[in-house]
Scaffold this motif. Structure first.
Motif, PDB file in Angstrom:
ATOM      1  N   ASP A 237      41.743  41.736  46.271  1.00 35.42           N
ATOM      2  CA  ASP A 237      42.186  41.833  44.879  1.00 35.42           C
ATOM      3  C   ASP A 237      41.925  40.535  44.114  1.00 35.42           C
ATOM      4  O   ASP A 237      41.573  40.559  42.934  1.00 35.42           O
ATOM      5  CB  ASP A 237      43.671  42.184  44.817  1.00 35.42           C
ATOM      6  CG  ASP A 237      43.936  43.645  45.154  1.00 35.42           C
ATOM      7  OD1 ASP A 237      43.030  44.463  44.942  1.00 35.42           O
ATOM      8  OD2 ASP A 237      45.032  43.958  45.628  1.00 35.42           O
ATOM      9  N   ALA A 238      42.133  39.398  44.778  1.00 35.25           N
ATOM     10  CA  ALA A 238      41.947  38.103  44.117  1.00 35.25           C
ATOM     11  C   ALA A 238      40.499  37.937  43.641  1.00 35.25           C
ATOM     12  O   ALA A 238      40.253  37.442  42.533  1.00 35.25           O
ATOM     13  CB  ALA A 238      42.327  36.966  45.064  1.00 35.25           C
TER      14      ALA A 238
ATOM     15  N   MET B 166      46.799  39.535  37.590  1.00 35.27           N
ATOM     16  CA  MET B 166      47.547  39.283  38.826  1.00 35.27           C
ATOM     17  C   MET B 166      48.914  39.964  38.773  1.00 35.27           C
ATOM     18  O   MET B 166      49.355  40.580  39.749  1.00 35.27           O
ATOM     19  CB  MET B 166      47.714  37.777  39.045  1.00 35.27           C
ATOM     20  CG  MET B 166      48.428  37.420  40.343  1.00 35.27           C
ATOM     21  SD  MET B 166      48.393  35.656  40.660  1.00 35.27           S
ATOM     22  CE  MET B 166      49.363  35.061  39.261  1.00 35.27           C
ATOM     23  N   VAL B 167      49.586  39.872  37.623  1.00 28.45           N
ATOM     24  CA  VAL B 167      50.889  40.529  37.463  1.00 28.45           C
ATOM     25  C   VAL B 167      50.737  42.039  37.603  1.00 28.45           C
ATOM     26  O   VAL B 167      51.560  42.714  38.240  1.00 28.45           O
ATOM     27  CB  VAL B 167      51.531  40.168  36.105  1.00 28.45           C
ATOM     28  CG1 VAL B 167      52.761  41.036  35.839  1.00 28.45           C
ATOM     29  CG2 VAL B 167      51.934  38.697  36.089  1.00 28.45           C
ATOM     30  N   GLU B 168      49.663  42.604  37.036  1.00 26.08           N
ATOM     31  CA  GLU B 168      49.429  44.039  37.137  1.00 26.08           C
ATOM     32  C   GLU B 168      49.223  44.469  38.585  1.00 26.08           C
ATOM     33  O   GLU B 168      49.708  45.517  39.017  1.00 26.08           O
ATOM     34  CB  GLU B 168      48.215  44.440  36.291  1.00 26.08           C
ATOM     35  CG  GLU B 168      48.432  44.324  34.796  1.00 26.08           C
ATOM     36  CD  GLU B 168      49.521  45.259  34.297  1.00 26.08           C
ATOM     37  OE1 GLU B 168      49.623  46.377  34.826  1.00 26.08           O
ATOM     38  OE2 GLU B 168      50.274  44.861  33.404  1.00 26.08           O
ATOM     39  N   VAL B 169      48.507  43.652  39.351  1.00 27.83           N
ATOM     40  CA  VAL B 169      48.277  43.969  40.760  1.00 27.83           C
ATOM     41  C   VAL B 169      49.583  43.911  41.540  1.00 27.83           C
ATOM     42  O   VAL B 169      49.855  44.761  42.396  1.00 27.83           O
ATOM     43  CB  VAL B 169      47.219  43.015  41.370  1.00 27.83           C
ATOM     44  CG1 VAL B 169      47.225  43.117  42.890  1.00 27.83           C
ATOM     45  CG2 VAL B 169      45.843  43.350  40.836  1.00 27.83           C
TER      46      VAL B 169
ATOM     47  N   SER C 100      36.826  37.808  39.099  1.00 24.19           N
ATOM     48  CA  SER C 100      35.573  38.294  38.532  1.00 24.19           C
ATOM     49  C   SER C 100      35.795  38.922  37.157  1.00 24.19           C
ATOM     50  O   SER C 100      35.023  38.678  36.214  1.00 24.19           O
ATOM     51  CB  SER C 100      34.943  39.322  39.484  1.00 24.19           C
ATOM     52  OG  SER C 100      33.765  39.850  38.943  1.00 24.19           O
ATOM     53  N   ALA C 101      36.856  39.732  37.024  1.00 21.90           N
ATOM     54  CA  ALA C 101      37.147  40.366  35.740  1.00 21.90           C
ATOM     55  C   ALA C 101      37.547  39.328  34.695  1.00 21.90           C
ATOM     56  O   ALA C 101      37.132  39.413  33.530  1.00 21.90           O
ATOM     57  CB  ALA C 101      38.264  41.391  35.910  1.00 21.90           C
TER      58      ALA C 101
ATOM     59  N   ARG D 109      44.260  30.421  44.864  1.00 26.23           N
ATOM     60  CA  ARG D 109      45.595  30.334  44.248  1.00 26.23           C
ATOM     61  C   ARG D 109      46.171  31.736  44.022  1.00 26.23           C
ATOM     62  O   ARG D 109      47.353  31.979  44.225  1.00 26.23           O
ATOM     63  CB  ARG D 109      45.510  29.572  42.931  1.00 26.23           C
ATOM     64  CG  ARG D 109      46.882  29.266  42.301  1.00 26.23           C
ATOM     65  CD  ARG D 109      46.722  28.467  41.034  1.00 26.23           C
ATOM     66  NE  ARG D 109      46.015  27.220  41.277  1.00 26.23           N
ATOM     67  CZ  ARG D 109      45.186  26.649  40.424  1.00 26.23           C
ATOM     68  NH1 ARG D 109      44.922  27.240  39.263  1.00 26.23           N
ATOM     69  NH2 ARG D 109      44.598  25.518  40.713  1.00 26.23           N
ATOM     70  N   ILE D 110      45.302  32.664  43.606  1.00 23.52           N
ATOM     71  CA  ILE D 110      45.759  34.049  43.394  1.00 23.52           C
ATOM     72  C   ILE D 110      46.202  34.671  44.713  1.00 23.52           C
ATOM     73  O   ILE D 110      47.230  35.351  44.786  1.00 23.52           O
ATOM     74  CB  ILE D 110      44.646  34.887  42.738  1.00 23.52           C
ATOM     75  CG1 ILE D 110      44.372  34.391  41.314  1.00 23.52           C
ATOM     76  CG2 ILE D 110      45.042  36.366  42.691  1.00 23.52           C
ATOM     77  CD1 ILE D 110      43.134  35.006  40.682  1.00 23.52           C
TER      78      ILE D 110
END
Length: 516
Positions: free
Chosen positions: A58-59, A97-100, A64-65, A32-33
């Motif tokens: 990145d997803a 996700m927004v930060e990425v 994981s984080a 989904r990410i």
């Protein structure tokens, strides 16, 4: 027997655990990410769209984080059903996700470096997730409980999207006053929504007093109806800030008087790199005050003062101040009423901005004279501009040679060109198309927007042929023009192997003045 069966079923339901999630569930979140990171959105139009390869990397890191943060939460309440842990999992993944997305695409060689934002979840305390809502004292005590834990590592707090009244503010203030020596980032955007003004002002004073003396690098007071009274309510906090790097006051009711108060209260902006004012009533008087702040910000890299009702006098003051900011990378002055004089004043300083990568000057009433002056300045500037926007400025084909020369000088860096809602017509489209069409140049170009420019079929064909073969090109927007039905067919045929690159043509007027 029935009673026993009912008790057994109830006991079974109580034993169901929502945490940890299965590996399948975790993979669903990763997928989904990836989809969100590779789907065009308002944010991706500003910061860039990730490739599928980068999004997948990145997803996995984001999930994981988020899983790690949620696990730490679950360890503190192992006897629970895990419902609150699932909320932490969802909130952390959404935030990261927004930060990425805001970080944008990275060069391939940098992708093995996990960004700091994915490893700092232990230092971030964020209650902004979920629906926008009022918060009472009891809920505040429960929500803010982690901030009272001994030796907690929180340095960044976000209270956005929750509306604090006086009782909840009392709870928060007592906690924050004991935490302020370790805080470096504070987000109080939209934290008094729908509160009566007297109560909202008093809440602001309480937070300001509690946080006075914090050594902040980041402060966000956006989406609060501040006005001069609100700015002065934050006086204790603002007066104690000597090391701000980022300051956000978007949609914050910044009037002329509020801008003057802000200039008066902030003791130093020598380290300021990001300063954002968007959607305020700053006008000329406020712009003059802000220009003084800008002049005292030699490190400024990102300045936004869009939709601020600034006229010619304020525009000239800002232009002269910005000329001193030689480290500027991003400039957004959209949706003001600068006019020709302020536009020309702006052009005088642009040639010295060697670090500029984004410039947004849409809807400033520039007209040809100021537009040409700005384009000529950018042409001579050694900057690697990636995004150039000058929409809605009554620019005609007279400026086309300057446009072509400017973008040609940025052929190795330009990714987005927006000249929509002007009057370039076919002559302008042809000049731009011929400049871009040079083979093996403009290799990074992704988007061209010449919608609503009075362009006919001839100009549309040349533009389409110019961009269709570019290696990373994604969107040509020529909607709202005067392209004949035959011209539309020709353009679609040019994009037959990549139809998604051509934007919609539903607002085109085939019966308009086609210069074919």
């Amino acid at each position: 027997m029935d009673s026993t069966h009912g008790q057994s079923t109830y006991g079974h339901l109580r034993s169901i655990k929502l945490w940890p999630p299965s590996q399948t569930t975790r993979q669903v979140l990763v997928d989904r990410i990836v989809k969100n990171l590779t789907t065009p959105s308002i944010l991706s139009r500003k910061y860039g769209l990730l490739s599928k390869e980068e999004a997948e990397e990145d997803a996995k890191q984001i999930e994981s984080a988020a899983f790690s943060a949620a696990n730490q939460h679950f360890e503190k309440e192992p006897d629970s059903d895990g419902a609150s842990t699932v909320q932490v999992y969802a909130r952390e993944s959404s935030k990261l996700m927004v930060e990425v997305v805001k970080r944008g695409p990275r060069p391939k060689e940098d992708r093995d470096i996990i960004p700091d934002l994915l490893s700092d979840h232990e230092s971030v305390f964020d209650i902004s997730g979920g629906r926008r809502a009022f918060i009472d004292a009891e809920e505040a005590k429960e929500l803010l409980k982690p901030l009272k834990e001994p030796e907690n590592k929180y340095t960044k707090i976000c209270f956005s999207n929750r509306s604090f009244g006086l009782p909840a503010a009392h709870v928060a203030a007592s906690i924050l006053s004991n935490l302020k020596n370790q805080l470096t980032e504070v987000d109080l955007s939209d934290f008094v929504s729908r509160r009566p003004e007297p109560e909202a002002i008093e809440v602001m004073r309480m937070f300001s007093s509690a946080l006075e003396g914090c050594d902040l690098s980041y402060l966000n007071l956006s989406n609060n109806t501040l006005g001069e009274r609100g700015i002065r309510a934050f006086g204790d906090l603002l007066r104690s800030q000597e090391n701000l790097v980022e300051l956000y006051l978007m949609n914050a009711g910044i009037s002329e008087e509020a801008a003057k108060a802000l200039r008066e209260l902030i003791p130093s902006s020598k380290k300021l790199k990001i300063l954002h004012f968007h959607n305020n009533m700053i006008r000329d008087g406020g712009a003059i005050a802000i220009s003084q702040l800008v002049k005292e910000s030699p490190m400024l890299e990102d300045f936004r003062c869009s939709l601020a009702r600034i006229g010619s006098v304020g525009g000239v003051a800002l232009a002269e101040a910005l000329a001193t900011c030689t480290l500027l990378k991003k400039l957004d002055l959209r949706d003001n009423v600068f006019g020709t004089e302020a536009g020309i004043a702006l052009s005088r300083g642009l040639s010295g901005h060697a670090n500029l990568i984004e410039i947004h000057l849409g809807h400033l009433n520039l007209e040809d004279e100021a537009a040409i002056a700005i384009l000529n300045a950018l042409e001579t500037c050694p900057s690697s501009i990636e995004a150039l926007e000058m929409a809605g400025n009554a620019i005609t084909s007279e400026a086309a040679p300057a446009i072509a020369a400017c973008i040609t000088s940025k052929k190795d860096s330009l990714t987005k060109l927006n000249l929509s809602e002007n009057e370039l017509k076919d002559a302008g489209a042809v000049a731009i198309g011929r400049a871009v069409a040079v083979e093996e140049e403009f290799g990074r170009l992704m988007m061209v927007d010449l919608s609503s420019n009075g362009i006919g079929s001839g100009g549309a064909r040349i533009l389409a042929k110019a961009v269709a073969g570019k290696p990373v090109f994604r969107l040509l927007n020529i909607n709202g023009n005067f392209i004949s039905n035959k011209g539309i067919e020709d353009v679609r045929e040019i994009f037959q192997n990549s139809p998604r690159m051509l934007g919609p043509l539903d607002a085109n007027n085939p019966d308009g003045e086609d210069d074919d």
